[in-house]
Design a protein around this motif. Structure first.
Motif, PDB file in Angstrom:
ATOM      1  N   PRO A 129       0.810  -1.231   0.000  1.00  0.00           N
ATOM      2  CA  PRO A 129       0.000   0.000   0.000  1.00  0.00           C
ATOM      3  C   PRO A 129       0.838   1.273   0.000  1.00  0.00           C
ATOM      4  O   PRO A 129       0.320   2.350  -0.309  1.00  0.00           O
ATOM      5  N   TRP A 130       2.116   1.175   0.365  1.00  0.00           N
ATOM      6  CA  TRP A 130       3.001   2.340   0.371  1.00  0.00           C
ATOM      7  C   TRP A 130       3.536   2.665  -1.031  1.00  0.00           C
ATOM      8  O   TRP A 130       4.091   3.727  -1.232  1.00  0.00           O
ATOM      9  N   LYS A 132       2.982   3.586  -4.805  1.00  0.00           N
ATOM     10  CA  LYS A 132       1.919   4.200  -5.602  1.00  0.00           C
ATOM     11  C   LYS A 132       1.615   3.419  -6.874  1.00  0.00           C
ATOM     12  O   LYS A 132       0.522   3.549  -7.436  1.00  0.00           O
ATOM     13  N   CYS A 136      -2.816  -1.818  -4.897  1.00  0.00           N
ATOM     14  CA  CYS A 136      -3.395  -1.543  -3.579  1.00  0.00           C
ATOM     15  C   CYS A 136      -2.780  -0.308  -2.935  1.00  0.00           C
ATOM     16  O   CYS A 136      -2.929  -0.105  -1.723  1.00  0.00           O
ATOM     17  N   LEU A 138      -2.090   3.326  -1.516  1.00  0.00           N
ATOM     18  CA  LEU A 138      -2.893   4.394  -0.927  1.00  0.00           C
ATOM     19  C   LEU A 138      -2.054   5.664  -0.844  1.00  0.00           C
ATOM     20  O   LEU A 138      -0.828   5.608  -0.733  1.00  0.00           O
ATOM     21  N   SER A 140      -2.621   8.147   1.493  1.00  0.00           N
ATOM     22  CA  SER A 140      -2.607   8.705   2.843  1.00  0.00           C
ATOM     23  C   SER A 140      -2.017   7.716   3.841  1.00  0.00           C
ATOM     24  O   SER A 140      -2.415   6.542   3.883  1.00  0.00           O
ATOM     25  N   GLN A 143      -4.744   6.518   6.165  1.00  0.00           N
ATOM     26  CA  GLN A 143      -5.544   5.417   5.634  1.00  0.00           C
ATOM     27  C   GLN A 143      -4.810   4.090   5.781  1.00  0.00           C
ATOM     28  O   GLN A 143      -5.412   3.068   6.129  1.00  0.00           O
ATOM     29  N   ILE A 144      -3.516   4.091   5.525  1.00  0.00           N
ATOM     30  CA  ILE A 144      -2.734   2.867   5.673  1.00  0.00           C
ATOM     31  C   ILE A 144      -2.761   2.388   7.123  1.00  0.00           C
ATOM     32  O   ILE A 144      -2.915   1.191   7.401  1.00  0.00           O
ATOM     33  N   TYR A 147      -6.521   1.058   7.575  1.00  0.00           N
ATOM     34  CA  TYR A 147      -7.017  -0.022   6.721  1.00  0.00           C
ATOM     35  C   TYR A 147      -6.058  -1.205   6.600  1.00  0.00           C
ATOM     36  O   TYR A 147      -6.459  -2.279   6.147  1.00  0.00           O
ATOM     37  N   PRO A 277      -5.733  -3.118   1.619  1.00  0.00           N
ATOM     38  CA  PRO A 277      -6.464  -2.238   2.539  1.00  0.00           C
ATOM     39  C   PRO A 277      -7.926  -2.653   2.654  1.00  0.00           C
ATOM     40  O   PRO A 277      -8.586  -2.941   1.651  1.00  0.00           O
TER      41      PRO A 277
END
Length: 316
Positions: A129-130, A132, A136, A138, A140, A143-144, A147, A277
Motif C-alpha cells: 500500500p506504500w 503508488k 493496492c 494508498l 494517505s 488510511q494505511i 485499513y 487495505p
C-alpha cells in the motif's frame, strides 16, 4: 522487516512488500570471488499452482525483477551482498529462493561445475500500500494505518438509533492469518494475469468465507448445513477462528455458520494480512437475515414511475 513495514508479522521467514528493494547477504564457507562466477538468483512461488520460476542474473534484470551486487565495506572475502528489486505487480505469496553459481574459466561458463543452493528461509511477498504503482497503493498514511496496520477495532451492531459495538481482534500479523489466506489461494487455478489482479484475489477470499451447501471447503459451514437450534458463537477474534479452521485440516469449523459481521471481520483480517487495505462498514436498516418486514409506500404516476416515497420503515 522495518523498511517494508512487516516487522510485526509473527511468522518464520522474511516478509516483504513487492515493488520495494531489499538486501540479501550470502556467506560462503570459503573465500569467494564473485567476479569469476556467473550468479543468478531464482525465486519459486509455492502459493500458486504451476507458477513459473523467476531467474535473475546478477547485475541484470528479468521480467522487471533485478539483482545487483552492492559493497558493504566489511572487507569479508567470503560474503556477497545482493540488492533485489521486485516489480510492483509481482505475484504475492510464499517463495523459495535459490542461488545458482557457475564458474567462469577462460571467459567461458563451466556448466559442469554449476551449483544450485537453496536458502533455508522462505520469503513472503505481499501487496504494498506504500507503493503508488501497486494496485493496492494508498495516498494517505492515515488510511494505511487504519485499513492495513490496525490490529484492533470495533464492529457496530444494534439499531441505527441505538447502536452498540463489540471489540474485535483482527490479528492480521499473526502466523495463522497469513497462512490461511495463502492456503485459500493455493486451492484455485488461475491464469497468470488473474493471479496479479487484486480484485480476483478478493473474490477468491470472499468465496471461501462460507462453504457452499453440502461442502466443507469454507471457513464457516453453510447456514443450510447447520442445525437451527445451534447457539450463536461468541468469537471476537479472527485468529481464534482461523486456528480452528487450520486445526481441522482446512475444513469448516464446527458449530454454527457465524454471523454476517463475523464473516466480514475474518475477511477483513485475511485481506490485511496480504497487504490489501480493508475495513468493516456497518449498514443499518438493511433487510438481510432479519425477522422483520419492510413496508414501503410509494406514489406512481401514469407512466408507473415513482413520484414520492411516502413511508419506508422496518416493522416487527
Amino acid at each position: 522487516m522495518e523498511e517494508h513495514s512487516t516487522i510485526y508479522y509473527d511468522i518464520d521467514g522474511l516478509v516483504l512488500r513487492r515493488g520495494q528493494a531489499f538486501l540479501l547477504s550470502v556467506t560462503f564457507n570459503q573465500d569467494f570471488n564473485a567476479d569469476r562466477h556467473y550468479i543468478s538468483v531464482i525465486f519459486k512461488c509455492q502459493t500458486w499452482l504451476n507458477s513459473s520460476e523467476v531467474k535473475i542474473p546478477l547485475n541484470n534484470s528479468s521480467n522487471e525483477w533485478s539483482a545487483k551486487r552492492v559493497f558493504t565495506g566489511d572487507g569479508r572475502s567470503n560474503c556477497v551482498c545482493l540488492q533485489i528489486n521486485s516489480p510492483s505487480d509481482a505475484l504475492i505469496g510464499k517463495y523459495s529462493i535459490f542461488l545458482e553459481i557457475c564458474p567462469i574459466e577462460r571467459g567461458l561458463l563451466n556448466k559442469r561445475a554449476l551449483s544450485i543452493f537453496q536458502f533455508e528461509i522462505d520469503i513472503y511477498f505481499l501487496f504494498n500500500p506504500w507503493q503508488k504503482y501497486d494496485s493496492c497503493g494508498l495516498l494517505s498514511s492515515e488510511q494505511i494505518a487504519e485499513y492495513v496496520m490496525n490490529e484492533h477495532g470495533q464492529i457496530y451492531l444494534g439499531l441505527s438509533d441505538i447502536p452498540r459495538y463489540i471489540p474485535w481482534h483482527f490479528g492480521q500479523f499473526e502466523r495463522v492469518v497469513l497462512l490461511t489466506a495463502l492456503a485459500l489461494l493455493n486451492k484455485v487455478q488461475l491464469s497468470a494475469q488473474q493471479r496479479i489482479d487484486s480484485s480476483v484475489i478478493l473474490r477468491i477470499l470472499a468465496s471461501k468465507i462460507c462453504s457452499e451447501y453440502g461442502s466443507t471447503d469454507g471457513i464457516f459451514p453453510s447456514s443450510f448445513d447447520v442445525l437451527p437450534l445451534c447457539q450463536e458463537n461468541e468469537y471476537t477474534s479472527s485468529p481464534t477462528i482461523l486456528k480452528l479452521y487450520l486445526a481441522s485440516n482446512s475444513q469448516s469449523i464446527h458449530g454454527n455458520s457465524g454471523s454476517n459481521w463475523q464473516h466480514a471481520a475474518v475477511f477483513c483480517s485475511l485481506c490485511r494480512s496480504l497487504g490489501i487495505p480493508c475495513r468493516i462498514v456497518t449498514v443499518y436498516n438493511a433487510a438481510c437475515q432479519v425477522q422483520e418486514r419492510r413496508n414501503t409506500d410509494m406514489n406512481l404516476n401514469r407512466g408507473q414511475q415513482t413520484m414520492v416515497v411516502v413511508n419506508s420503515k422496518i416493522t416487527r
